[in-house]
Scaffold this active site. Structure first.
Site, PDB file in Angstrom:
ATOM      1  N   LYS A   1       0.549  -1.140   0.368  1.00  0.00           N
ATOM      2  CA  LYS A   1       0.314  -0.113  -0.262  1.00  0.00           C
ATOM      3  C   LYS A   1       1.063   1.477   0.145  1.00  0.00           C
ATOM      4  O   LYS A   1       1.799   1.034   0.512  1.00  0.00           O
ATOM      5  CB  LYS A   1      -1.264   0.203   1.731  1.00  0.00           C
TER       6      LYS A   1
ATOM      7  N   ASP B   1     -12.698   1.630   3.554  1.00  0.00           N
ATOM      8  CA  ASP B   1     -12.315   2.219   4.526  1.00  0.00           C
ATOM      9  C   ASP B   1     -12.523   1.667   5.607  1.00  0.00           C
ATOM     10  O   ASP B   1     -12.586   2.869   6.834  1.00  0.00           O
ATOM     11  CB  ASP B   1     -12.011   3.807   4.938  1.00  0.00           C
TER      12      ASP B   1
HETATM   13 ZN    ZN Z   1      -7.653   3.326   3.670  1.00  0.00          ZN
END
Ligand code: ZN
Length: 457
Positions: free
Chosen positions: A216, A346
Site C-alpha cells: 500500500k 475504508d
Molecule cells: Zn484507508
C-alpha cells in the site's frame, strides 16, 4: 543415541506430543459434508437466481451445486435449512483497516500501540465476518499487527475473514502515511516512510519479508492527516515505478491511496493495481486507468457517514468538505467510462460491520444495477486480489465462503446490510435461524508436528 534427560522415555515423549496436540484449538466444520438447502442461489456472474438448489460443501471447499431434489442426504451429512433465503458468495471488501478504531481524536491516534491494534483487530475481524464479508484486503496497519491477525485467523484460532494484508503503508516524509502531529523534538516517523528509489525498494522488500501480501502506498496527500494536501502528489512517478516493479516481480499487487488528479495519473501510469478513493479523478486519469486496467476503489459511503456522524477535529474538516464535494461525481464519470470498480470501504473511518452500505451508494447514488454492485464485492474484488480461483462466486472447487440473506438483493441491495447466515471455509460462524448450527472452537491435531526426536533431548 544417548538421551541427555532422564525423563526422555518413549512414554514421556508421547505424553509431551499429546499435550501439544491437545493445546491446539481451531474453528472446524462439524462434519465432513454440509448441504446448504437454499431457497434460491444467486449466480453473481449472470444474475440468474435458481430456486431449490443445494450447495454441497466438503471440508473447506464447494464440492458442487445441484437441484435439492437430486441431492439426498447421506449418513454423516450436516443439513442446513436456508430455504427462506437467497444464497450468494461471501462478500469482499478490498479496503479495510481492521486493526483501527473509529476515533478522529489526534491524541487517540498518538496513544495507539501495536498491542491495542492487535486487540482491536480481533474484535473487528469478527464483526466484519459476521457482516457477511468473508474476505478483505487490509491496507495499512502498524507493527505488522495485520500479519499477526491474518495468521491467527488462518490458524483457526479466532474468527475473521480471509485477509490480504499490507503491513505499514509506504509514504513520503511528512505525507499522509507519516505521523505529523508532533513537533520535531519528539522524532516520530511513520513506520512506512521511505523517500527515494533505493529507500522505497528496501521498504517494499522489508514489508514482504515480514509478511505483507500486497503493498500500500500514499500517492497523494490525505484527509485524516495533518499538514498535507489531498490534491498534491506525494510519491513521484519514478518512485512509484520502482515500487510497482519490485512488488510485481515479487508477486505482490500495489494499492495506491490517491486523491489528486496527478497522483492518480502517475500511479496508474506506474502500473499500480488499484486507485483508492480517486477523489479528483479527471479525464486524463480515467483514460490512463482504462489503458492500464487499473481498478477504482471508491470508498464512497464514508462521505455520507462522516457528514452525518463524523464530528471531525478542525484540522481535517475543510479537507473532508473539499473531497466530499467532488469524489462521487468523479466516480460516476469513471464508472460511465468503463473503469473497473472493486468494493472498498475504508472501514475504521466508520464502524466496522457497516461495509455493505458501500454497495447501497453504488446503486442508489452511482446508478449501478444491483448485480453490478454485487459484482464489485465479489468477482471484481476477487480479480483485484488475484484470488479468482478461490473466492468471488459459488463454484465447484472454490473456498466454501457463503452467505444467505432474506429477500432478493437484485431487487433491494439493502438486504445485504443484514446478513443472518455466514459460512467461511466450510465453517458456520453465524446462523440466526439455527444458532445451534454455529461451529465452535474444537481441539485439532497440531498443524506442524513438533520436531521431537531422541536426539533433541
Ligand atoms: Zn484507508
Amino acid at each position: 543415541m544417548p538421551c541427555l534427560l532422564r525423563i526422555c522415555t518413549p512414554l514421556a515423549l508421547l505424553a509431551f506430543t499429546a499435550s501439544i496436540a491437545s493445546a491446539q484449538m481451531a474453528y472446524k466444520p462439524a462434519s465432513p459434508r454440509t448441504l446448504l438447502r437454499a431457497g434460491q442461489v444467486l449466480d453473481v456472474h449472470t444474475g440468474k437466481e435458481t430456486a431449490d438448489e443445494t450447495v454441497i460443501i466438503e471440508g473447506d471447499h464447494i464440492a458442487g451445486i445441484a437441484p435439492t431434489a437430486s441431492t439426498p442426504t447421506k449418513p454423516g451429512d450436516r443439513e442446513i435449512d436456508l430455504s427462506g433465503y437467497t444464497v450468494l458468495p461471501g462478500l469482499i471488501d478490498v479496503h479495510t483497516h481492521l486493526t483501527m478504531a473509529t476515533n478522529f481524536d489526534p491524541y487517540f491516534e498518538l496513544t495507539m500501540t501495536p498491542g491495542k491494534e492487535a486487540i482491536l483487530g480481533v474484535e473487528n475481524a469478527k464483526t466484519t465476518l459476521e457482516a457477511g464479508f468473508t474476505s478483505v484486503r487490509n491496507v495499512g496497519a502498524n507493527g505488522f499487527t495485520d500479519v499477526a491477525l491474518r495468521d491467527e485467523i488462518n490458524a483457526g484460532h479466532i474468527p475473521g475473514p480471509h485477509m490480504q494484508v499490507s503491513g505499514p503503508p509506504l509514504g513520503i516524509t511528512g505525507g499522509h502515511m507519516d505521523e505529523n502531529l508532533l513537533p520535531e523534538q519528539y522524532h516520530v516517523v511513520g513506520e512506512g516512510v521511505a523517500d527515494g528509489i533505493p529507500a522505497v525498494q528496501h521498504m517494499v522488500r522489508q514489508n514482504i519479508k515480514y509478511g505483507a501480501d500486497l503493498i500500500k502506498i500514499g500517492a497523494s496527500g490525505g484527509v485524516l492527516s495533518k499538514g498535507d494536501d489531498p490534491q498534491a502528489s506525494q510519491y513521484t512517478l519514478e518512485e512509484m515505478q520502482a515500487i510497482v516493479a519490485d512488488a510485481h516481480r515479487l508477486g505482490r499487487k500495489v494499492a495506491a491511496h490517491a486523491h489528486g488528479a496527478q497522483a492518480i495519473l502517475w500511479a496508474s501510469e506506474a502500473g499500480v493495481d488499484s486507485i483508492e478513493h480517486g477523489s479528483y479523478l479527471d479525464d486524463a486519469g480515467i483514460a490512463m486507468m482504462l489503458k492500464h486496467g487499473t481498478y477504482l476503489v471508491p470508498t464512497a459511503y464514508l462521505i455520507d457517514w462522516v457528514q452525518q456522524y463524523g464530528n471531525l477535529p478542525a484540522l481535517y474538516q475543510q479537507k473532508m468538505k473539499d473531497v466530499s464535494a467532488v469524489e462521487k461525481q468523479n466516480a460516476i464519470k469513471a464508472i460511465k467510462a468503463g473503469v473497473k470498480v472493486a468494493c472498498g470501504t475504508d472501514a475504521a473511518v466508520y464502524p466496522h460491520g457497516l461495509n455493505a452500505h458501500e454497495l447501497d451508494v453504488y446503486v442508489n447514488q452511482f446508478g449501478m444495477t444491483p448485480l453490478a454492485a454485487i459484482q464489485t464485492a465479489t468477482v471484481n474484488a476477487a480479480d483485484l486480489m488475484g484470488w479468482t480461483a478461490h473466492i468471488g462466486s459459488l463454484e465447484t472447487g472454490k473456498w466454501a465462503d457463503v452467505i444467505a440473506v432474506q429477500g432478493d438483493p437484485l431487487h433491494d441491495i439493502k438486504v445485504l446490510q443484514r446478513v443472518p447466515f455466514v459460512m467461511k471455509s466450510g465453517v458456520i460462524y453465524k446462523d440466526e435461524a439455527q444458532p445451534a448450527a454455529i461451529d465452535k472452537l474444537v481441539a485439532t491435531a497440531p498443524t506442524h508436528e513438533p520436531p521431537i526426536s531422541e536426539n533433541s533431548f
